[in-house]
Structures are given as C-alpha cells and as structure tokens.
Write a protein that holds these residues in place. Structure first.
Motif, PDB file in Angstrom:
ATOM      1  N   GLY A   4       0.817  -1.214   0.000  1.00  0.00           N
ATOM      2  CA  GLY A   4       0.000   0.000   0.000  1.00  0.00           C
ATOM      3  C   GLY A   4       0.853   1.268   0.000  1.00  0.00           C
ATOM      4  N   ILE A   5       1.925   1.276   0.803  1.00  0.00           N
ATOM      5  CA  ILE A   5       2.817   2.432   0.852  1.00  0.00           C
ATOM      6  C   ILE A   5       3.510   2.613  -0.497  1.00  0.00           C
ATOM      7  CG2 ILE A   5       4.837   3.425   1.973  1.00  0.00           C
ATOM      8  CD1 ILE A   5       2.401   3.327   3.771  1.00  0.00           C
ATOM      9  N   ASN A   6       3.933   1.512  -1.110  1.00  0.00           N
ATOM     10  CA  ASN A   6       4.635   1.580  -2.394  1.00  0.00           C
ATOM     11  C   ASN A   6       3.763   2.207  -3.478  1.00  0.00           C
ATOM     12  OD1 ASN A   6       6.901   0.671  -4.252  1.00  0.00           O
ATOM     13  ND2 ASN A   6       5.169  -0.455  -5.122  1.00  0.00           N
ATOM     14  N   SER A   7       2.456   1.958  -3.435  1.00  0.00           N
ATOM     15  CA  SER A   7       1.553   2.484  -4.461  1.00  0.00           C
ATOM     16  C   SER A   7       1.433   4.006  -4.410  1.00  0.00           C
ATOM     17  CB  SER A   7       0.165   1.848  -4.312  1.00  0.00           C
ATOM     18  OG  SER A   7      -0.446   2.250  -3.093  1.00  0.00           O
ATOM     19  N   TRP A   8       1.842   4.642  -3.305  1.00  0.00           N
ATOM     20  CA  TRP A   8       1.788   6.097  -3.213  1.00  0.00           C
ATOM     21  C   TRP A   8       2.819   6.766  -4.120  1.00  0.00           C
ATOM     22  CZ3 TRP A   8       1.891   6.729   2.874  1.00  0.00           C
ATOM     23  CH2 TRP A   8       0.747   6.124   3.418  1.00  0.00           C
ATOM     24  N   GLU A  54       3.820   3.402 -10.156  1.00  0.00           N
ATOM     25  CA  GLU A  54       2.992   2.346 -10.708  1.00  0.00           C
ATOM     26  C   GLU A  54       3.576   0.949 -10.553  1.00  0.00           C
ATOM     27  OE1 GLU A  54       0.004   2.907 -11.812  1.00  0.00           O
ATOM     28  OE2 GLU A  54       0.224   5.075 -11.467  1.00  0.00           O
ATOM     29  N   ARG A  55       4.852   0.839 -10.221  1.00  0.00           N
ATOM     30  CA  ARG A  55       5.465  -0.483 -10.094  1.00  0.00           C
ATOM     31  C   ARG A  55       4.872  -1.218  -8.895  1.00  0.00           C
ATOM     32  NH1 ARG A  55      11.880  -0.241 -10.096  1.00  0.00           N
ATOM     33  NH2 ARG A  55      11.496  -2.501  -9.923  1.00  0.00           N
ATOM     34  N   PRO A  56       4.410  -2.452  -9.075  1.00  0.00           N
ATOM     35  CA  PRO A  56       3.842  -3.203  -7.950  1.00  0.00           C
ATOM     36  C   PRO A  56       4.949  -3.642  -6.985  1.00  0.00           C
ATOM     37  CG  PRO A  56       3.983  -4.598  -9.890  1.00  0.00           C
ATOM     38  CD  PRO A  56       4.359  -3.212 -10.340  1.00  0.00           C
ATOM     39  N   PHE A  57       4.561  -3.921  -5.767  1.00  0.00           N
ATOM     40  CA  PHE A  57       5.533  -4.312  -4.750  1.00  0.00           C
ATOM     41  C   PHE A  57       6.237  -5.611  -5.131  1.00  0.00           C
ATOM     42  CE2 PHE A  57       6.664  -6.533  -0.795  1.00  0.00           C
ATOM     43  CZ  PHE A  57       7.501  -5.587  -0.224  1.00  0.00           C
ATOM     44  N   GLU A  58       5.534  -6.487  -5.821  1.00  0.00           N
ATOM     45  CA  GLU A  58       6.112  -7.772  -6.218  1.00  0.00           C
ATOM     46  C   GLU A  58       7.275  -7.605  -7.190  1.00  0.00           C
ATOM     47  OE1 GLU A  58       2.959  -6.966  -6.321  1.00  0.00           O
ATOM     48  OE2 GLU A  58       2.168  -8.172  -4.645  1.00  0.00           O
ATOM     49  N   ASP A  59       7.385  -6.433  -7.813  1.00  0.00           N
ATOM     50  CA  ASP A  59       8.437  -6.176  -8.795  1.00  0.00           C
ATOM     51  C   ASP A  59       9.690  -5.621  -8.097  1.00  0.00           C
ATOM     52  OD1 ASP A  59       9.889  -5.771 -11.078  1.00  0.00           O
ATOM     53  OD2 ASP A  59       8.766  -3.996 -11.730  1.00  0.00           O
ATOM     54  N   GLY A  60      10.290  -6.447  -7.236  1.00  0.00           N
ATOM     55  CA  GLY A  60      11.540  -6.055  -6.591  1.00  0.00           C
ATOM     56  C   GLY A  60      11.433  -5.602  -5.160  1.00  0.00           C
ATOM     57  N   ARG A 120      12.186  -2.972   8.112  1.00  0.00           N
ATOM     58  CA  ARG A 120      12.551  -2.045   7.035  1.00  0.00           C
ATOM     59  C   ARG A 120      12.115  -2.683   5.726  1.00  0.00           C
ATOM     60  NH1 ARG A 120      18.367   0.607   5.303  1.00  0.00           N
ATOM     61  NH2 ARG A 120      18.107   0.316   3.062  1.00  0.00           N
ATOM     62  N   VAL A 121      11.564  -1.886   4.828  1.00  0.00           N
ATOM     63  CA  VAL A 121      11.009  -2.403   3.582  1.00  0.00           C
ATOM     64  C   VAL A 121      11.587  -1.625   2.402  1.00  0.00           C
ATOM     65  CG1 VAL A 121       8.929  -2.897   2.285  1.00  0.00           C
ATOM     66  CG2 VAL A 121       8.868  -2.994   4.778  1.00  0.00           C
ATOM     67  N   GLU A 122      12.142  -2.369   1.456  1.00  0.00           N
ATOM     68  CA  GLU A 122      12.619  -1.758   0.211  1.00  0.00           C
ATOM     69  C   GLU A 122      11.444  -1.674  -0.758  1.00  0.00           C
ATOM     70  OE1 GLU A 122      15.577  -0.664   0.214  1.00  0.00           O
ATOM     71  OE2 GLU A 122      16.330  -1.694   1.996  1.00  0.00           O
ATOM     72  N   LEU A 123      11.141  -0.466  -1.224  1.00  0.00           N
ATOM     73  CA  LEU A 123       9.997  -0.229  -2.099  1.00  0.00           C
ATOM     74  C   LEU A 123      10.457  -0.101  -3.555  1.00  0.00           C
ATOM     75  CD1 LEU A 123       8.114   2.409   0.070  1.00  0.00           C
ATOM     76  CD2 LEU A 123       7.822  -0.078   0.059  1.00  0.00           C
ATOM     77  N   PRO A 124       9.855  -0.847  -4.488  1.00  0.00           N
ATOM     78  CA  PRO A 124      10.264  -0.773  -5.902  1.00  0.00           C
ATOM     79  C   PRO A 124      10.194   0.634  -6.479  1.00  0.00           C
ATOM     80  CG  PRO A 124       8.845  -2.661  -5.542  1.00  0.00           C
ATOM     81  CD  PRO A 124       8.822  -1.865  -4.265  1.00  0.00           C
ATOM     82  N   ASN A 125       9.193   1.412  -6.091  1.00  0.00           N
ATOM     83  CA  ASN A 125       9.047   2.757  -6.635  1.00  0.00           C
ATOM     84  C   ASN A 125      10.037   3.751  -6.052  1.00  0.00           C
ATOM     85  OD1 ASN A 125       6.902   2.351  -8.511  1.00  0.00           O
ATOM     86  ND2 ASN A 125       5.473   2.186  -6.797  1.00  0.00           N
ATOM     87  N   LEU A 126      10.772   3.339  -5.020  1.00  0.00           N
ATOM     88  CA  LEU A 126      11.803   4.198  -4.426  1.00  0.00           C
ATOM     89  C   LEU A 126      13.157   3.486  -4.423  1.00  0.00           C
ATOM     90  CD1 LEU A 126       9.859   5.671  -1.358  1.00  0.00           C
ATOM     91  CD2 LEU A 126      10.301   6.765  -3.557  1.00  0.00           C
ATOM     92  N   ARG A 127      13.329   2.526  -5.299  1.00  0.00           N
ATOM     93  CA  ARG A 127      14.532   1.701  -5.325  1.00  0.00           C
ATOM     94  C   ARG A 127      15.790   2.564  -5.430  1.00  0.00           C
ATOM     95  NH1 ARG A 127      15.466  -3.083  -3.668  1.00  0.00           N
ATOM     96  NH2 ARG A 127      13.655  -3.910  -4.760  1.00  0.00           N
ATOM     97  N   ASP A 128      16.777   2.280  -4.557  1.00  0.00           N
ATOM     98  CA  ASP A 128      18.061   2.976  -4.511  1.00  0.00           C
ATOM     99  C   ASP A 128      17.937   4.444  -4.114  1.00  0.00           C
ATOM    100  OD1 ASP A 128      19.391   0.659  -5.303  1.00  0.00           O
ATOM    101  OD2 ASP A 128      19.115   1.133  -7.426  1.00  0.00           O
ATOM    102  N   LYS A 129      16.778   4.856  -3.670  1.00  0.00           N
ATOM    103  CA  LYS A 129      16.592   6.246  -3.258  1.00  0.00           C
ATOM    104  C   LYS A 129      16.115   6.342  -1.807  1.00  0.00           C
ATOM    105  CE  LYS A 129      15.295   7.767  -7.908  1.00  0.00           C
ATOM    106  NZ  LYS A 129      14.211   8.384  -8.740  1.00  0.00           N
ATOM    107  N   ALA A 130      15.196   5.481  -1.420  1.00  0.00           N
ATOM    108  CA  ALA A 130      14.605   5.598  -0.088  1.00  0.00           C
ATOM    109  C   ALA A 130      14.041   4.245   0.338  1.00  0.00           C
ATOM    110  CB  ALA A 130      13.494   6.655  -0.093  1.00  0.00           C
ATOM    111  N   TYR A 131      13.635   4.163   1.580  1.00  0.00           N
ATOM    112  CA  TYR A 131      13.037   2.951   2.132  1.00  0.00           C
ATOM    113  C   TYR A 131      11.996   3.346   3.178  1.00  0.00           C
ATOM    114  CZ  TYR A 131      16.403   3.937   5.858  1.00  0.00           C
ATOM    115  OH  TYR A 131      17.134   4.553   6.838  1.00  0.00           O
ATOM    116  N   PHE A 132      11.130   2.415   3.501  1.00  0.00           N
ATOM    117  CA  PHE A 132      10.077   2.625   4.490  1.00  0.00           C
ATOM    118  C   PHE A 132      10.404   1.804   5.731  1.00  0.00           C
ATOM    119  CE2 PHE A 132       5.918   0.990   6.137  1.00  0.00           C
ATOM    120  CZ  PHE A 132       5.460   2.182   6.681  1.00  0.00           C
ATOM    121  N   PHE A 133      10.157   2.373   6.927  1.00  0.00           N
ATOM    122  CA  PHE A 133      10.411   1.635   8.158  1.00  0.00           C
ATOM    123  C   PHE A 133       9.266   1.884   9.139  1.00  0.00           C
ATOM    124  CE2 PHE A 133      12.310   5.819   8.634  1.00  0.00           C
ATOM    125  CZ  PHE A 133      11.960   6.209   9.917  1.00  0.00           C
ATOM    126  N   PHE A 134       9.030   0.918  10.023  1.00  0.00           N
ATOM    127  CA  PHE A 134       7.990   1.077  11.030  1.00  0.00           C
ATOM    128  C   PHE A 134       8.200   0.048  12.134  1.00  0.00           C
ATOM    129  CE2 PHE A 134       6.509  -2.182   8.219  1.00  0.00           C
ATOM    130  CZ  PHE A 134       5.711  -3.027   8.961  1.00  0.00           C
TER     131      PHE A 134
END
Length: 360
Positions: free
Chosen positions: A97-101, A104-110, A139-153
């Motif tokens: 859900g966070i990645n979709s923000w 368009e790349r789905p989470f399953e794509d990396g 910590r979660v690596e997001l495909p839409n932010l690959r090599d730029k940022a990550y999400f943590f909680f």
C-alpha cells in the motif's frame, strides 16, 4: 563498501549481525545452555501475534502417550511457521500500500522486507521487580523508491528510537523496567539514502509526534585484527529541539572466533544540555550458527546529576537459535550497582532476562 541501515536505530555492514563482533565460526554442535524458559518464551511470542490459520481436520489420532507428544510437537512447529508467514505477509501487505503512493510499479516487482524483527522479552531485577515487553521493527525496500529511499515502522522505546542510542546501553540490555504506556511508542517513516554511509530519516511516533534524523557511519580497518567504528546521529523532535548521539567502538579480533570490544556512546539534547553517556568493555565468543557468548563490564551516567555515575555492573549473555534458525533465544544474567539521585549509598541488584526474537 556499502553500508546498510536496519529498521530502527542501529547500523550494520551488509551481511553482518548488528551489534555483534565480526566473529567467524562454522556450524558446531549445539550447546544446550538455554533453559526451558526460552521454549516457554517462544510460545508466548506466538500468542502475542495475530491469530493463526485454522488447522485442517485430521483423522482420529493414536491415544498413546508417545503419539500425543508427537502430535503436540508437530502442532507447535506448524504454529511457528504459520505465525512467521503471517507476520511477513502482513508486513508485505502494508508495504504494498505504501509503495503504491510513489508510482505504478507493484511491490512484487523487486520489493522486499529486510531487518524484520518481532521480540518478546521478560526480565526480573532485584531492585525493580518483573517486567515484560514486546518490540517490533521492519525495514522495507519499495520498488518505486529503489536505490533512493526505504520505508520503516515498528514499536520501540521512544527515547532510544529518536536518539539512536547504541544497543549496549538500551534499557532492554541493561535489564531495566520500561513503562509501556509512557516509554514505548509506535513509529513509521521514510529514510532517504544520501550516500552509502549517510542517510536522512523522517518519521512519526505516537501517531502525531514528528522527528527527524541524519545518520553518518565510518569504519576504519586499522589492521587485520583491529577495527574502529564511528557513528554520529543528529536528531530533532517536536517540543524537545535538536540533539546528537556519538558512538565510538573499537574491536580487536584475538582469534577468528574470539573478539574484545570497547563500546562508547554519548547523547546530548537541547532539553537537558547534559551528556548521557555509557561505556562497556567485553569479550565475545562465537560458536557459529548465531550462537554467541559474551561477558561485559558496563558503566553509565549523566553529567549534571548528583551522581555522575548512575550505575555500573557486569552482565553475561548467551544467544542461540531455538527450534528454528530464525527464532533466536537470549538469556542475560547481570549484577549491578545503581545509585539514584536521592540515594546516599550505592545499592546492589541481581538481574535476569530471557527473550525470543523472530526474524522474518
């Protein structure tokens, strides 16, 4: 070299174990040191998580004692695997859900979950009684932010989360009671990778309190057996302003499986204008496969208080996998000499802690 930050307040080199010395060691015979208390803790871990999927109907089992024991063991194994899978699935669902923000790349794509931890720990301290706490982080690596940022909680001690306190000086490792309503906090945020050893994080804790961190790490290889690591975290939080935490660790590898480590950390904030500091000197012996025995002398204090040295003591810790390679049991025995502000003389206190951490 590329440095990888974990989901909360620690940094580590990719492929190494955070907070542990650089020790070698292959698979060796399991040392039956942890008592059955850890097995009980692992069951408590499972009960603290989301409900497991219902078991399918089975034929009427053999009523012999041996069969009953085997069936119970099989059900425990199923519950462990199902609980871990459920925890990871829930984390990936949130991350999707966070990645979709962000595109368009789905989470399953990396996309991937890294540094996922769910821990249940209980402790007893002679001067403070019993305590029980649950901590979680990922910590979660997001495909839409690959090599730029990550999400943590996750959920952690609020002060330690924001200040990025070294693990050796956390309340959990010092076997100090935590007020779950005042000290524990849920948090979430985004981390930006500025360089391999520098990142910036902004997050929210307790649902509405904003905080930010800039974290820098540098490692010197002084020789084949000697390493020096420097870490600096500058942080800011609403109402309390700016602060910083500096840590400096020196490590000497005596043998491939034995290391001596000197760890130091100091934190200062605008709110107090005093230094909260800690230092530890310890020996760490690896037996391979996440089996680690350590003994440390620890001292902590704060400038500006009535007693500069708030506490010193010694702790002995053993950790090893329990039932699964990804389920790590931990046992800590310590003896401390604390002194509060109002105390004229220093007290003595035995302490015992046990816990189980699920890695997913």
């Amino acid at each position: 070299r590329r440095w990888q930050y974990d989901g909360v307040a620690r940094v580590r080199r990719a492929g190494s174990c955070a907070g542990s010395p650089r020790l070698a060691g292959g698979a060796q015979p399991e040392l039956p040191i942890l008592p059955s208390l850890l097995r009980s803790s692992s069951l408590a871990l499972m009960l603290s998580m989301a409900a497991s999927t219902a078991l399918a109907a089975n034929p009427e089992p053999d009523s012999s004692p041996e069969a009953v024991v085997e069936d119970a063991a099989a059900e425990d194994d199923d519950m462990l695997d199902t609980s871990r899978a459920s925890m990871r699935a829930a984390t990936e669902w949130l991350a999707s859900g966070i990645n979709s923000w962000f595109g368009e790349r789905p989470f399953e794509d990396g996309g991937s979950v890294t540094a996922g931890r769910f821990a249940v720990r209980s402790l007893w301290r002679q001067d403070d009684g019993w305590d029980f706490n649950v901590r979680f982080r990922a910590r979660v690596e997001l495909p839409n932010l690959r090599d730029k940022a990550y999400f943590f909680f996750g959920q952690e001690n609020e002060e330690e989360l924001v200040s990025d306190r070294p693990e050796a000086f956390t309340r959990e490792q010092q076997l100090l009671k935590t007020d779950r309503s005042d000290d524990q906090t849920a948090f979430a945020g985004i981390g930006l990778l500025l360089r391999d050893n520098l990142d910036f994080r902004i997050g929210v804790r307790s649902a509405y309190k904003v905080y930010a961190q800039a974290r820098y790490l540098h490692d010197w290889r002084l020789s084949e057996r000697n390493h020096l690591q420097f870490r600096e975290t500058v942080f800011w939080r609403v109402h309390d302003g700016f602060g910083s935490t500096t840590s400096l660790d020196y490590e000497h590898l005596r043998t491939p499986t034995l290391a001596f480590r000197w760890q130091n950390g100091v934190t200062i904030t605008e709110e107090t204008n005093d230094f909260a500091w800690g230092s530890s000197l310890g020996a760490f012996k690896s037996y391979g496969d996440d089996r680690l025995l350590s003994t440390e002398l620890v001292i902590t204090g704060e400038t500006g208080s009535r007693h500069d040295v708030g506490e010193y003591g010694v702790r002995l810790k053993w950790q090893q996998p329990v039932l699964r390679r990804w389920l790590i049991g931990e046992l800590i025995v310590g003896h401390y000499w604390p002194q509060d502000e109002e105390d004229e003389e220093r007290e003595r206190s035995w302490a015992l802690g046990a816990g189980v951490e699920m890695r997913f």
